[in-house]
Design a protein around this motif. Structure first.
Motif, PDB file in Angstrom:
ATOM      1  N   ASP A   1       3.507  13.290  -0.433  1.00  0.00           N
ATOM      2  CA  ASP A   1       5.010  13.592  -0.075  1.00  0.00           C
ATOM      3  C   ASP A   1       4.732  15.325  -0.037  1.00  0.00           C
ATOM      4  OD1 ASP A   1       5.413  11.058  -0.047  1.00  0.00           O
ATOM      5  OD2 ASP A   1       6.944  11.088  -1.905  1.00  0.00           O
ATOM      6  N   ALA A   2       4.640  15.439  -1.438  1.00  0.00           N
ATOM      7  CA  ALA A   2       4.649  17.177  -1.499  1.00  0.00           C
ATOM      8  C   ALA A   2       3.756  17.924  -0.478  1.00  0.00           C
ATOM      9  CB  ALA A   2       4.385  17.658  -2.849  1.00  0.00           C
ATOM     10  N   GLU A   3       2.595  17.510  -0.177  1.00  0.00           N
ATOM     11  CA  GLU A   3       1.642  18.052   0.835  1.00  0.00           C
ATOM     12  C   GLU A   3       2.230  18.068   2.048  1.00  0.00           C
ATOM     13  OE1 GLU A   3      -2.597  17.134  -1.840  1.00  0.00           O
ATOM     14  OE2 GLU A   3      -1.759  15.910  -0.041  1.00  0.00           O
ATOM     15  N   ILE A   4       2.674  16.938   2.432  1.00  0.00           N
ATOM     16  CA  ILE A   4       3.312  16.690   3.697  1.00  0.00           C
ATOM     17  C   ILE A   4       4.338  17.823   4.156  1.00  0.00           C
ATOM     18  CG2 ILE A   4       4.491  14.999   5.536  1.00  0.00           C
ATOM     19  CD1 ILE A   4       1.501  14.794   5.402  1.00  0.00           C
ATOM     20  N   TRP A   5       5.233  17.765   2.889  1.00  0.00           N
ATOM     21  CA  TRP A   5       6.565  18.581   2.862  1.00  0.00           C
ATOM     22  C   TRP A   5       6.007  20.046   3.106  1.00  0.00           C
ATOM     23  CZ3 TRP A   5      11.919  18.414   3.138  1.00  0.00           C
ATOM     24  CH2 TRP A   5      12.436  19.682   2.799  1.00  0.00           C
ATOM     25  N   GLU A   6       5.074  20.590   2.404  1.00  0.00           N
ATOM     26  CA  GLU A   6       4.614  21.852   2.562  1.00  0.00           C
ATOM     27  C   GLU A   6       3.977  21.971   3.746  1.00  0.00           C
ATOM     28  OE1 GLU A   6       3.644  25.728   0.861  1.00  0.00           O
ATOM     29  OE2 GLU A   6       5.038  23.949   0.217  1.00  0.00           O
ATOM     30  N   ARG A   7       3.228  21.121   4.385  1.00  0.00           N
ATOM     31  CA  ARG A   7       2.667  21.648   5.819  1.00  0.00           C
ATOM     32  C   ARG A   7       3.556  21.219   6.829  1.00  0.00           C
ATOM     33  NH1 ARG A   7       1.712  22.253   9.901  1.00  0.00           N
ATOM     34  NH2 ARG A   7      -0.146  21.869  11.287  1.00  0.00           N
ATOM     35  N   TYR A   8       4.830  20.545   6.881  1.00  0.00           N
ATOM     36  CA  TYR A   8       5.466  20.494   8.168  1.00  0.00           C
ATOM     37  C   TYR A   8       7.067  20.756   8.083  1.00  0.00           C
ATOM     38  CZ  TYR A   8       1.595  17.788  10.115  1.00  0.00           C
ATOM     39  OH  TYR A   8       0.273  17.368  10.490  1.00  0.00           O
TER      40      TYR A   8
ATOM     41  N   LEU B   1       6.756  10.373   9.992  1.00  0.00           N
ATOM     42  CA  LEU B   1       7.815   9.802  10.531  1.00  0.00           C
ATOM     43  C   LEU B   1       8.937   9.758   9.941  1.00  0.00           C
ATOM     44  CD1 LEU B   1       6.730   6.585  12.443  1.00  0.00           C
ATOM     45  CD2 LEU B   1       7.196   8.656  13.356  1.00  0.00           C
ATOM     46  N   ALA B   2       9.026   9.727   8.511  1.00  0.00           N
ATOM     47  CA  ALA B   2       9.974   9.766   7.516  1.00  0.00           C
ATOM     48  C   ALA B   2      10.699  11.307   7.234  1.00  0.00           C
ATOM     49  CB  ALA B   2       9.348   9.420   6.208  1.00  0.00           C
ATOM     50  N   LEU B   3       9.849  12.177   7.262  1.00  0.00           N
ATOM     51  CA  LEU B   3      10.020  13.613   7.085  1.00  0.00           C
ATOM     52  C   LEU B   3      10.807  13.785   8.482  1.00  0.00           C
ATOM     53  CD1 LEU B   3      10.287  16.281   5.428  1.00  0.00           C
ATOM     54  CD2 LEU B   3       7.903  16.596   6.453  1.00  0.00           C
ATOM     55  N   ASP B   4      10.425  13.618   9.653  1.00  0.00           N
ATOM     56  CA  ASP B   4      10.988  13.822  10.732  1.00  0.00           C
ATOM     57  C   ASP B   4      12.453  13.554  10.754  1.00  0.00           C
ATOM     58  OD1 ASP B   4      11.155  14.699  13.607  1.00  0.00           O
ATOM     59  OD2 ASP B   4      11.328  12.348  14.009  1.00  0.00           O
ATOM     60  N   LEU B   5      12.608  12.261  10.225  1.00  0.00           N
ATOM     61  CA  LEU B   5      14.081  11.682  10.228  1.00  0.00           C
ATOM     62  C   LEU B   5      14.796  12.462   9.149  1.00  0.00           C
ATOM     63  CD1 LEU B   5      16.360   9.677  10.741  1.00  0.00           C
ATOM     64  CD2 LEU B   5      15.210   8.214   9.082  1.00  0.00           C
TER      65      LEU B   5
ATOM     66  N   ILE C   1       2.911   9.508  17.428  1.00  0.00           N
ATOM     67  CA  ILE C   1       2.744   8.344  16.440  1.00  0.00           C
ATOM     68  C   ILE C   1       3.646   7.104  17.135  1.00  0.00           C
ATOM     69  CG2 ILE C   1       3.335   7.208  14.186  1.00  0.00           C
ATOM     70  CD1 ILE C   1       2.793   9.973  13.291  1.00  0.00           C
ATOM     71  N   ARG C   2       4.779   7.165  17.770  1.00  0.00           N
ATOM     72  CA  ARG C   2       5.528   6.162  18.028  1.00  0.00           C
ATOM     73  C   ARG C   2       4.828   5.817  19.487  1.00  0.00           C
ATOM     74  NH1 ARG C   2       9.891   9.170  15.636  1.00  0.00           N
ATOM     75  NH2 ARG C   2      11.080   7.584  14.192  1.00  0.00           N
ATOM     76  N   GLN C   3       4.392   6.320  20.239  1.00  0.00           N
ATOM     77  CA  GLN C   3       3.906   6.071  21.322  1.00  0.00           C
ATOM     78  C   GLN C   3       2.432   5.698  21.460  1.00  0.00           C
ATOM     79  OE1 GLN C   3       4.488   9.609  23.870  1.00  0.00           O
ATOM     80  NE2 GLN C   3       6.555   9.060  24.537  1.00  0.00           N
TER      81      GLN C   3
ATOM     82  N   PRO D   1       0.813  -1.099   0.121  1.00  0.00           N
ATOM     83  CA  PRO D   1      -0.018   0.106  -0.161  1.00  0.00           C
ATOM     84  C   PRO D   1       0.693   1.080   0.068  1.00  0.00           C
ATOM     85  CG  PRO D   1      -0.030  -1.020   2.085  1.00  0.00           C
ATOM     86  CD  PRO D   1       0.832  -2.144   1.278  1.00  0.00           C
ATOM     87  N   PRO D   2       0.557   2.357  -0.537  1.00  0.00           N
ATOM     88  CA  PRO D   2       1.157   3.583  -0.449  1.00  0.00           C
ATOM     89  C   PRO D   2       1.235   4.166   0.716  1.00  0.00           C
ATOM     90  CG  PRO D   2      -1.245   3.852  -1.374  1.00  0.00           C
ATOM     91  CD  PRO D   2      -1.164   2.501  -1.238  1.00  0.00           C
ATOM     92  N   TRP D   3       2.316   4.912   1.020  1.00  0.00           N
ATOM     93  CA  TRP D   3       2.579   5.549   2.326  1.00  0.00           C
ATOM     94  C   TRP D   3       1.383   6.408   2.661  1.00  0.00           C
ATOM     95  CZ3 TRP D   3       7.901   5.892   4.706  1.00  0.00           C
ATOM     96  CH2 TRP D   3       8.721   5.145   4.043  1.00  0.00           C
ATOM     97  N   VAL D   4       0.965   6.397   4.155  1.00  0.00           N
ATOM     98  CA  VAL D   4      -0.049   7.090   4.725  1.00  0.00           C
ATOM     99  C   VAL D   4       0.558   8.301   5.426  1.00  0.00           C
ATOM    100  CG1 VAL D   4      -1.751   5.176   4.841  1.00  0.00           C
ATOM    101  CG2 VAL D   4      -0.406   5.697   6.653  1.00  0.00           C
ATOM    102  N   ASP D   5      -0.258   9.292   5.882  1.00  0.00           N
ATOM    103  CA  ASP D   5       0.285  10.196   6.751  1.00  0.00           C
ATOM    104  C   ASP D   5       1.407   9.920   7.753  1.00  0.00           C
ATOM    105  OD1 ASP D   5      -1.035  11.724   4.909  1.00  0.00           O
ATOM    106  OD2 ASP D   5      -2.243  12.733   6.003  1.00  0.00           O
ATOM    107  N   LYS D   6       1.017   9.030   8.571  1.00  0.00           N
ATOM    108  CA  LYS D   6       1.693   8.655   9.865  1.00  0.00           C
ATOM    109  C   LYS D   6       3.151   8.039   9.326  1.00  0.00           C
ATOM    110  CE  LYS D   6      -2.036   7.503  13.246  1.00  0.00           C
ATOM    111  NZ  LYS D   6      -2.598   6.388  14.038  1.00  0.00           N
TER     112      LYS D   6
END
Length: 358
Positions: free
Chosen positions: A178-185, A106-110, A199-201, A97-102
């Motif tokens: 990907d672009a939307e999450i980048w733009e947002r955060y 996590l990937a953008l945080d890293l 998310i991790r907790q 499945p494609p990557w979801v927001d959660k």
């Protein structure tokens, strides 16, 4: 050149060459990428169907040679049907499945902390394990490749393609999300890190706080209402110990002020779309002073306290003054630094507390 020229004998010879060269060398030799959908099955082994049949064509028609990736007019399903007609087993591997927001958070945080990384980097391997542990996908058709370190590396490269500060542009085939999450955060790293920790907790994601007209800019609470800025918390014993020292210092100073009949509270400052508000350590409502405490007198800690106080002052009335609360008297140059803000330096003594006014 046509698939009908390919025989079972040619396929067997192609499989033998695949086994001899190993997968990557075989694919590189003939210019094929790795299969994503259909695989020829032989016992426990899986073979890239299009590459196998393309090379088999060369064995069956040496006058024409092997087929390259560009020579197939039909898709992988056409190749699979021909292999099945020759008596070979074929397995269709559904895409994960494609990557979801959660997962993207996590990937953008890293990425924002470390940038693009290799698949063998410990941080990439750790994130891969975290993603596998998330219960956001009930179906994982390709468990072997599901959010493996290589897929994490590629996702970091997708974000690198969106990063205008990076000379290396990364991959360009990122998703719209990907672009939307980048733009947002990408410009909200504190909020992003807090979301990643939630998310991790396994906690519900923070919904944010409104700063619209009419919303309170300052919320008064008790000093005991411990607020932890989760995105700054480390699991190291050193940081946990520092937090305990700070809390004991704050409670001791609260008791000290209350014995002088001062009213002592704590102020919270709601932030637009942040999961948690900012929070100072203590407020002397009687003397109108905001305090930020630190568990040591290191320069880095004092500088951080000053920055936090300046952040809080934006929300407070002009009559409020600032102070840094410390466990011991700091060096003279740090006292001068605090006074230059201007702010007071307050520290614990055997008899109570002392201060250096600005």
């Amino acid at each position: 050149m046509a698939l009908r020229d390919v025989t079972a004998e040619g396929v067997e010879r192609s499989i033998a060459e695949f086994d001899r060269l190993k997968r990557d060398a075989f694919l590189d030799k003939y210019g094929f990428g790795r299969a994503r959908g259909y695989f020829l099955v032989r016992g426990e082994r899986r073979y890239d169907s299009k590459a196998i049949i393309g090379v088999a064509h060369g064995y069956d028609r040496p006058d024409l040679g092997p087929l390259g990736p560009q020579d197939f007019s039909g898709g992988e399903s056409t190749v699979a049907r021909h292999l099945e007609s020759l008596g070979f087993g074929v397995e269709k591997r559904e895409r994960n499945p494609p990557w979801v927001d959660k997962e993207l958070i996590l990937a953008l945080d890293l990425y924002l902390r470390e940038g693009p990384l290799s698949a063998t980097d410990q941080a990439v391997v750790a994130l891969s394990n975290d993603l596998k542990a998330l219960s956001v996908h009930s179906e994982r058709p390709d468990e072997l490749r599901f959010r493996n370190p290589n897929s994490v590396k590629l996702k970091l490269a997708n974000f690198a393609a969106l990063d205008s500060n990076l000379a290396w542009r990364g991959m360009t085939r990122g998703s719209k999300r990907d672009a939307e999450i980048w733009e947002r955060y990408a410009s909200e790293e504190d909020a992003l890190a807090e979301l990643a920790m939630a998310i991790r907790q396994g906690r519900e994601l923070p919904t944010g706080h409104s700063t619209e007209a009419g919303a309170p800019r300052v919320i008064t609470t008790d000093v005991e209402a411990q607020h932890v800025e989760q995105f700054q918390v480390s699991v190291t014993g050193q940081v946990i110990s520092a937090e305990r020292h700070e809390q004991r210092l704050v409670l001791a100073y609260r008791d000290y002020l209350e014995r002088k009949s001062h009213r002592v509270t704590r102020h919270l400052y709601p932030q637009h779309e942040f999961g948690s508000p900012l929070a100072c350590d203590l407020v002397d409502e009687t003397a109108r002073v905001i305090y930020e405490a630190k568990g040591n007198v290191r320069r880095a800690s004092v500088r951080m306290a000053i920055g936090q106080l300046l952040d809080y002052r934006r929300f407070e009335r002009a009559t409020m003054t600032l102070a840094v609360l410390l466990p011991r008297r700091p060096p003279s140059d740090l006292i001068e630094l605090v006074r230059s803000v201007p702010a007071s330096a307050v520290w614990r003594t055997k008899d109570g507390f002392a201060n250096a006014e600005p």
